[in-house]
Write a protein that holds these residues in place. Structure first.
Motif, PDB file in Angstrom:
ATOM      1  N   ARG A  16       0.869  -1.226  -0.111  1.00  9.91           N
ATOM      2  CA  ARG A  16       0.037  -0.007   0.086  1.00  9.91           C
ATOM      3  C   ARG A  16       0.858   1.218   0.004  1.00  9.91           C
ATOM      4  O   ARG A  16       0.592   2.135  -0.645  1.00  9.91           O
ATOM      5  CB  ARG A  16      -0.773   0.004   1.292  1.00  9.91           C
ATOM      6  CG  ARG A  16      -1.957   1.048   1.025  1.00  9.91           C
ATOM      7  CD  ARG A  16      -3.123   0.796   0.422  1.00  9.91           C
ATOM      8  NE  ARG A  16      -2.896   2.020  -0.606  1.00  9.91           N
ATOM      9  CZ  ARG A  16      -3.388   1.955  -1.864  1.00  9.91           C
ATOM     10  NH1 ARG A  16      -3.948   0.878  -2.187  1.00  9.91           N
ATOM     11  NH2 ARG A  16      -3.322   3.145  -2.807  1.00  9.91           N
ATOM     12  N   PHE A  17       2.054   1.300   0.908  1.00  6.35           N
ATOM     13  CA  PHE A  17       3.013   2.397   0.828  1.00  6.35           C
ATOM     14  C   PHE A  17       3.493   2.534  -0.446  1.00  6.35           C
ATOM     15  O   PHE A  17       3.564   3.751  -0.866  1.00  6.35           O
ATOM     16  CB  PHE A  17       3.935   2.148   1.831  1.00  6.35           C
ATOM     17  CG  PHE A  17       4.976   3.275   2.017  1.00  6.35           C
ATOM     18  CD1 PHE A  17       4.696   4.362   2.621  1.00  6.35           C
ATOM     19  CD2 PHE A  17       6.221   2.919   1.357  1.00  6.35           C
ATOM     20  CE1 PHE A  17       5.745   5.481   2.546  1.00  6.35           C
ATOM     21  CE2 PHE A  17       7.169   3.888   1.405  1.00  6.35           C
ATOM     22  CZ  PHE A  17       6.789   5.241   2.042  1.00  6.35           C
ATOM     23  N   LYS A  23       1.873   6.825  -6.816  1.00  5.23           N
ATOM     24  CA  LYS A  23       0.755   7.635  -7.086  1.00  5.23           C
ATOM     25  C   LYS A  23       1.371   9.193  -6.712  1.00  5.23           C
ATOM     26  O   LYS A  23       1.191  10.056  -7.788  1.00  5.23           O
ATOM     27  CB  LYS A  23      -0.132   7.547  -6.413  1.00  5.23           C
ATOM     28  CG  LYS A  23      -1.516   8.180  -6.698  1.00  5.23           C
ATOM     29  CD  LYS A  23      -2.784   7.634  -6.073  1.00  5.23           C
ATOM     30  CE  LYS A  23      -3.845   8.653  -6.401  1.00  5.23           C
ATOM     31  NZ  LYS A  23      -5.165   8.358  -5.548  1.00  5.23           N
ATOM     32  N   SER A  24       2.022   9.146  -5.649  1.00  2.00           N
ATOM     33  CA  SER A  24       2.509  10.717  -5.366  1.00  2.00           C
ATOM     34  C   SER A  24       3.498  11.325  -6.241  1.00  2.00           C
ATOM     35  O   SER A  24       3.363  12.458  -6.563  1.00  2.00           O
ATOM     36  CB  SER A  24       3.098  10.596  -3.951  1.00  2.00           C
ATOM     37  OG  SER A  24       3.715  11.908  -3.904  1.00  2.00           O
ATOM     38  N   ILE A  29       4.906  14.901 -10.872  1.00  2.00           N
ATOM     39  CA  ILE A  29       5.800  14.758 -12.087  1.00  2.00           C
ATOM     40  C   ILE A  29       4.730  15.367 -13.103  1.00  2.00           C
ATOM     41  O   ILE A  29       4.942  16.523 -13.791  1.00  2.00           O
ATOM     42  CB  ILE A  29       6.173  13.539 -12.778  1.00  2.00           C
ATOM     43  CG1 ILE A  29       7.343  12.954 -12.077  1.00  2.00           C
ATOM     44  CG2 ILE A  29       6.391  13.530 -14.308  1.00  2.00           C
ATOM     45  CD1 ILE A  29       7.709  11.517 -12.460  1.00  2.00           C
ATOM     46  N   GLU A  30       3.381  15.101 -13.016  1.00  2.00           N
ATOM     47  CA  GLU A  30       2.226  15.779 -13.673  1.00  2.00           C
ATOM     48  C   GLU A  30       2.276  17.398 -13.511  1.00  2.00           C
ATOM     49  O   GLU A  30       2.081  17.945 -14.462  1.00  2.00           O
ATOM     50  CB  GLU A  30       1.098  15.255 -13.759  1.00  2.00           C
ATOM     51  CG  GLU A  30       0.971  13.821 -14.059  1.00  2.00           C
ATOM     52  CD  GLU A  30      -0.373  12.984 -13.924  1.00  2.00           C
ATOM     53  OE1 GLU A  30      -0.794  12.078 -14.567  1.00  2.00           O
ATOM     54  OE2 GLU A  30      -1.190  13.295 -12.683  1.00  2.00           O
ATOM     55  N   ARG A  31       2.194  17.774 -12.239  1.00  2.00           N
ATOM     56  CA  ARG A  31       2.291  19.224 -11.897  1.00  2.00           C
ATOM     57  C   ARG A  31       3.435  19.736 -12.491  1.00  2.00           C
ATOM     58  O   ARG A  31       3.357  21.007 -12.912  1.00  2.00           O
ATOM     59  CB  ARG A  31       2.352  19.295 -10.390  1.00  2.00           C
ATOM     60  CG  ARG A  31       0.852  18.977  -9.757  1.00  2.00           C
ATOM     61  CD  ARG A  31       0.654  19.578  -8.228  1.00  2.00           C
ATOM     62  NE  ARG A  31       1.730  18.732  -7.491  1.00  2.00           N
ATOM     63  CZ  ARG A  31       1.566  17.897  -6.791  1.00  2.00           C
ATOM     64  NH1 ARG A  31       0.628  17.028  -7.108  1.00  2.00           N
ATOM     65  NH2 ARG A  31       2.532  17.149  -6.121  1.00  2.00           N
ATOM     66  N   LEU A  32       4.611  19.321 -12.240  1.00  2.00           N
ATOM     67  CA  LEU A  32       5.773  20.033 -12.706  1.00  2.00           C
ATOM     68  C   LEU A  32       5.631  20.044 -14.217  1.00  2.00           C
ATOM     69  O   LEU A  32       6.053  21.180 -14.830  1.00  2.00           O
ATOM     70  CB  LEU A  32       7.020  19.258 -12.459  1.00  2.00           C
ATOM     71  CG  LEU A  32       7.355  19.050 -10.833  1.00  2.00           C
ATOM     72  CD1 LEU A  32       8.543  18.241 -10.452  1.00  2.00           C
ATOM     73  CD2 LEU A  32       7.842  20.553 -10.374  1.00  2.00           C
ATOM     74  N   GLU A  33       5.162  19.075 -15.008  1.00  2.00           N
ATOM     75  CA  GLU A  33       5.014  19.205 -16.291  1.00  2.00           C
ATOM     76  C   GLU A  33       4.203  20.397 -16.641  1.00  2.00           C
ATOM     77  O   GLU A  33       4.258  21.156 -17.825  1.00  2.00           O
ATOM     78  CB  GLU A  33       4.641  17.823 -17.092  1.00  2.00           C
ATOM     79  CG  GLU A  33       5.539  16.859 -17.089  1.00  2.00           C
ATOM     80  CD  GLU A  33       6.531  16.831 -18.141  1.00  2.00           C
ATOM     81  OE1 GLU A  33       6.535  17.874 -19.086  1.00  2.00           O
ATOM     82  OE2 GLU A  33       7.597  16.317 -18.052  1.00  2.00           O
TER      83      GLU A  33
END
Length: 91
Positions: A16-17, A23-24, A29-33
């Motif tokens: 789970r961790f 996911k984090s 990465i998506e936010r930085l892109e």
């Protein structure tokens, strides 16, 4: 066969961790892109503004590239370029 809901119940805390961590990372990465895209658009706007003010964009891009280089590396590149230009009778 177990459903995905049942499979989630069977996950160990370590699994789970790892899933949460993955996911984090993907979300970061998506936010930085997205930020990179916005910055790229801002840079494009500045070049367009400079062109509108009569500056040569190609020259500006060259200056930006040269300023990023190590001074020794830049001097070596300029020296080689000068040598080649002299050999071709361009100077």
């Amino acid at each position: 066969m177990a459903t995905s809901a049942a499979a989630k119940d069977d996950e160990s805390p370590a699994t789970r961790f790892a899933v949460d961590q993955l996911k984090s990372i993907i979300e970061r990465i998506e936010r930085l892109e997205e930020e990179k895209k916005a910055i790229s658009e801002d840079i494009k706007d500045v070049y367009a503004e400079s062109k509108g003010n009569g500056f040569d964009v190609k020259a500006l891009r060259t200056i930006i590239r040269l300023r990023k280089q190590d001074p020794n590396e830049r001097q070596e590149e300029e020296s080689i370029l000068e040598t080649y230009m002299q050999a071709l009778g361009m100077m």
